[in-house]
Design a protein around this motif. Structure first.
Motif, PDB file in Angstrom:
ATOM      1  N   GLN A   1      -3.219   1.788  10.852  1.00  0.00           N
ATOM      2  CA  GLN A   1      -3.866   1.702   9.543  1.00  0.00           C
ATOM      3  C   GLN A   1      -3.688   2.607   8.488  1.00  0.00           C
ATOM      4  O   GLN A   1      -3.429   2.361   7.283  1.00  0.00           O
ATOM      5  N   LYS A   2      -3.376   3.910   8.836  1.00  0.00           N
ATOM      6  CA  LYS A   2      -3.059   4.950   8.047  1.00  0.00           C
ATOM      7  C   LYS A   2      -1.705   4.703   7.256  1.00  0.00           C
ATOM      8  O   LYS A   2      -1.492   4.924   6.244  1.00  0.00           O
ATOM      9  N   TYR A   3      -0.854   4.305   7.894  1.00  0.00           N
ATOM     10  CA  TYR A   3       0.605   3.872   7.493  1.00  0.00           C
ATOM     11  C   TYR A   3       0.750   2.392   6.671  1.00  0.00           C
ATOM     12  O   TYR A   3       1.546   2.314   6.223  1.00  0.00           O
ATOM     13  N   GLY A   4      -0.597   1.665   6.629  1.00  0.00           N
ATOM     14  CA  GLY A   4      -0.506   0.647   6.151  1.00  0.00           C
ATOM     15  C   GLY A   4       0.246  -0.689   6.566  1.00  0.00           C
ATOM     16  O   GLY A   4       0.566  -1.584   5.983  1.00  0.00           O
ATOM     17  N   PHE A   5       0.321  -0.633   7.937  1.00  0.00           N
ATOM     18  CA  PHE A   5       1.280  -1.445   8.488  1.00  0.00           C
ATOM     19  C   PHE A   5       0.441  -2.678   9.257  1.00  0.00           C
ATOM     20  O   PHE A   5       1.113  -3.295   9.947  1.00  0.00           O
TER      21      PHE A   5
ATOM     22  N   ALA B   1      -6.665  12.156  21.199  1.00  0.00           N
ATOM     23  CA  ALA B   1      -6.712  13.206  20.003  1.00  0.00           C
ATOM     24  C   ALA B   1      -6.925  14.744  20.228  1.00  0.00           C
ATOM     25  O   ALA B   1      -6.512  15.555  19.801  1.00  0.00           O
TER      26      ALA B   1
ATOM     27  N   SER C   1      -7.413   5.126  25.077  1.00  0.00           N
ATOM     28  CA  SER C   1      -7.331   6.349  24.108  1.00  0.00           C
ATOM     29  C   SER C   1      -6.257   6.600  23.629  1.00  0.00           C
ATOM     30  O   SER C   1      -6.501   6.729  22.202  1.00  0.00           O
TER      31      SER C   1
ATOM     32  N   SER D   1       0.713  -1.191   0.103  1.00  0.00           N
ATOM     33  CA  SER D   1       0.026  -0.030  -0.199  1.00  0.00           C
ATOM     34  C   SER D   1       0.827   1.523   0.052  1.00  0.00           C
ATOM     35  O   SER D   1       0.353   2.266  -0.041  1.00  0.00           O
TER      36      SER D   1
ATOM     37  N   GLN E   1      -6.967   5.980   3.250  1.00  0.00           N
ATOM     38  CA  GLN E   1      -6.143   4.718   3.659  1.00  0.00           C
ATOM     39  C   GLN E   1      -6.664   4.451   5.237  1.00  0.00           C
ATOM     40  O   GLN E   1      -6.588   3.449   5.583  1.00  0.00           O
TER      41      GLN E   1
ATOM     42  N   GLU F   1      -5.292   3.665  14.873  1.00  0.00           N
ATOM     43  CA  GLU F   1      -5.584   4.516  13.584  1.00  0.00           C
ATOM     44  C   GLU F   1      -4.410   4.873  12.642  1.00  0.00           C
ATOM     45  O   GLU F   1      -4.723   4.890  11.398  1.00  0.00           O
TER      46      GLU F   1
ATOM     47  N   LYS G   1      -6.118   3.609  20.740  1.00  0.00           N
ATOM     48  CA  LYS G   1      -7.128   3.911  19.596  1.00  0.00           C
ATOM     49  C   LYS G   1      -6.464   4.868  18.534  1.00  0.00           C
ATOM     50  O   LYS G   1      -6.504   4.594  17.320  1.00  0.00           O
TER      51      LYS G   1
END
Lengths: 233, 233, 233, 233, 233, 233
Positions: free
Chosen positions: E129-133, E47, E119, D135, F129, E126, E122
């Motif tokens: 997931q964003k980094y694709g790992f 966040a 927290s 990705s 992503q 995220e 979480k």
């Protein structure tokens, strides 16, 4: 706005129990009409049921468009014949499974589906994979309650509750999606008991249909190409 | 071993042109029987066609098992009603799309499917996503030739060849899968011209059916649960 | 058709125990020849074993092609040197792991591999990721039985059975793949006890080799490019 | 700190041209030693080369640990025998491909690899899939320059530059990874011309080795299990 | 080389306890300077904290570049404002989370993060997931210890240890990443007790910053475009 | 029902041009209130802008809840501070990007986003992503028009149209999502010209907010945990 809810089974008795809930799910100003199929299995729980119901779902959807409805919902969490219906008609088509998954993803990062039977869970898992949503799914669980037994609401609620709690505690679910459209009253009760959002697929597909129609949107005909006239023997 | 090939359309004319190729695809010792549907669309190119053919595919599959066949193939690259058929019968069930994708993944890291129509391409892409195979797919292309026009073999071959060459040159395909089961003679010709393996889904589903039956394997009933008797109105 | 099975270890004793099973796995008309390596580790359980066996696998594969075989199988669930062998030869090359994963995906939506050792499990997991199959995998488990101890069939069967049952009950496996090619008799027994399909990688790779050769297919030379002559010091 | 760079081919001539660059890549205080293999192919461009080099890579790595080095780098963008070496030794092991991909992901969201040959590109793509990095990959391109021709630096630079520019303009690459460890001087030049970071895998693997050793980290023996003593015939 | 470590909270007391560890993490020859924010929350665990700290992180990063530092690290496992900082400055920017995930992937195939609060977990999930790992992640666990309570090192260590053990035994982690930069001394202790590598994000981000600066690399301005002057009201 | 639309920039001039469109997007019976930020950048186009606006977005969202609104929308396709806002408030929070992606996935299998600037495209790609939607994305394109230049509607429309056409013809988009909330009138025009659905993120986030509020749903507090009182210096 006029929306037709198509319950894709042949059980008019079951359908009768759902009408009030579907009307309640709509905004004031939306006219909701609920029908079931003229023929087919009395409930949709297996791919086999879907296959037998398919021609009748198409037939009812076609008539819905002809009769001037603004949108149609396929009222089932297994999304039976969804692609075929979208090929056939041009008015917005929503469906219980797809709509509820989309709504769930607006509410948390991971959702679990709690459905009725193992066979239903298998189809829903396959749909989630097909839609590309698996990275957002904590689990798909089932309560082992056939659709038509949902009328014994108390017992069904208990079985669903047990699985929903496991989904939250063991699988990391932050949102629960009910994996059957016959559970609207349950959704509200469960949400109070569980402390996380509980998405009712019947309501979700109506709200999405209203939103699409209001925005002047319908499914892309570049995605769902219109079939030409063809000989059917 | 006795295998029945079910061509899931109602065109006995088309079916007649396929019989010799299907028999040729089998090992000596495998008896191959080719049938089409008693009713339904004359070709399967849209999800809409699939939906209309579904009940008849189930009917023919059920009879196939009752008549003692060792395996059944759903002879179509769109894999219509595959889950429903597997729920219904216990003998091995293979299908053109799935079988050819599996074979292709034994031959290279990236394959392209070249199919007949855009509508067919849409369904095949959705299936590839559902099967979890997209990381192995270079592209799904279509030649814009309706199934029943495949009888004009020369013209079809030309259109398919153009797309297959683009798949190799532009998309990185190392293997070509023909996305329709009516193209067996083409597969051999194309392979020679293209210099990469060309998988014929009709042959692939027969070879996979033979292999499964010989190994004593059939689809898992834990994956495709048997539906109970249910009222069909 | 003539297929050579290459057991990629140096143990002629182990190999002798496998010959009958490999011949049994083939169709009538297929001539199966089973060999092991002239040098190398006595079993393949670690990437380290694979590395040491690699040059000898290539040597035997090259001879297999020269001697006119129609296909070759690398008889190991870890798929050692699979890419290198395919670069070297033009006849179809199948392998225990890859073939059995492909067969498993024709039988259910989720499969588990039950292999011998943790080290083997690590390599198999990496291969599954490399092949892009992880969305179809329920788990990779190991029974903690070294390959050469598989001769004590009773004990091995027991340990494998325990893990296979966990794979089904806890991980959602619908199909079991045996993660070692020395377990053919076990596959049949386990299938009866477990009630789900059990795929033997040794048989799967032979059946796939037969199917490919019969269809006139071999791996794509666009995927596995032929190395030029090069100085080896 | 003492780091050994293992160039996994048998070309001492090529190796001689690389020594100064490798020493330059290290921090003051790091002693860098560069060796090649005693036997094997003169360059690593195919999986076939990797397979032939494998036993000698292991041999040199084992000696490196015995001689008290703090870390070892496998100086090749194809990461040959990386798992096997990590099984064998306990000191940190880095490699050209893996290290440069990790560094690239700290510099942008999408990187392209520009390597020497198509065969090398195929192996690198497979590794990227195995590592789960796809990705983050814009493309893997190749300049069609064999490794040993990299000595004609001008010509190589030109060919690499063309592909790197396409990677940026057409594929969306934000970072370029050189897919061969024989290109250190090029990395600097290309970075100036391209205006995006260009990662040299030879330098990346040395910097990562230094970092790991300094942090008291080495690869997990729970991931790369130590093989037991085993008979090698 | 001069590196500035930016602890993105406003607690100078906490920062004081971290200075020695950060200096120890660097190579001889690297000058390390540790600062916290002039304003903002006293710890970054939500966040919401990140959002409030964001403008001050940018302010300190800008000054760091103006003052001639060679690199800057955002010393937090949640990687707050990482994209914004990289848009703003041209010197290399590393961060606790991203750096430690990259290092972990050089050490094993699956890592778990053990962080302080739910927290925080979480946000880290995220980011992964964003980094694709995610295909490399065994789990993200939390010890339920607020950041500022990490000063009671004994108690924190105990809570982290429990979760790290579960990550290894139940989730398949081969490497542990500490999900907070206030735990450097713990990392060393835990590694000894757990027998797998334990990555300290504070050290990892410093080592990566040193490596990037030494290689003449900084994040791609094609990935992190420089904002133009714009009116801020 | 009372919904507040928060335009997360400080430009009251721009905001004034948007009010009528937002009110038009709501159902009869929904009261819509549109505000911008008291401070911050005049437009949100970079992560840097987001970081500077973050504290003010939180402040306005908090007040919105206190003032008894039923839902709040963050009116921007970059979804700035979305997680932080959801941590802070308990009323439903929707946002332009997320809402429009969800709606798009109800309309086709592949959508493209056409946004204003390259920097915006980078953030949107990262969000897609993070949300796990990449398998449904054909492309993210940009028209190179700064947000505040959208007032020259004709010119913006032309630039967006060019990119949308490429998305459909070259990337396979079946649905277009406008990647900026300042383009509502354009959405309708483009849809007519393009022949595929065009989703306006401003309208999508209002419709989704209405739907959630009507169903008694808000984001899960198990996903977005409420921060405790904490010292802010």
């Amino acid at each position: 706005m006029k929306i037709r809810v198509v319950i894709p089974n042949s059980s008019s008795e079951f359908t009768a129990t759902q009408v009030a809930e579907r009307k309640k799910a709509a905004f004031t100003g939306t006219e909701v009409d609920v029908v079931c199929l003229p023929h087919g299995p009395v409930s949709i729980e297996y791919a086999w049921d879907e296959a037998l119901a398919a021609p009748y779902i198409l037939e009812v959807a076609r008539k819905t468009e002809e009769e001037g409805y603004d949108a149609v919902t396929v009222d089932c969490a297994m999304d039976p014949s969804l692609r075929a219906v979208r090929e056939q008609v041009s008015i917005p088509v929503t469906s219980g499974g797809e709509s509820s998954f989309l709504v769930a993803m607006a509410l948390g990062t991971k959702f679990s589906v709690v459905t009725v039977l193992e066979s239903t869970a298998k189809v829903i898992r396959e749909n989630l994979q097909k839609y590309g949503f698996t990275s957002r799914v904590a689990s798909v669980r089932f309560a082992n309650v056939p659709v038509l037994d949902l009328v014994d609401e108390e017992k069904a609620a208990q079985a669903i509750l047990v699985e929903a709690k496991k989904a939250i505690a063991d699988d990391g679910a932050e949102v629960i999606v009910l994996g059957c459209t016959g559970m609207s009253p349950l959704a509200r009760k469960l949400q109070q008991e569980l402390g996380v959002p509980v998405v009712d697929p019947a309501a979700a597909s109506i709200k999405l249909a209203e939103a699409l129609a209001a925005m002047g949107l319908a499914h892309s005909k570049a995605a769902y190409l219109t079939p030409p006239d063809k000989e059917i023997r």
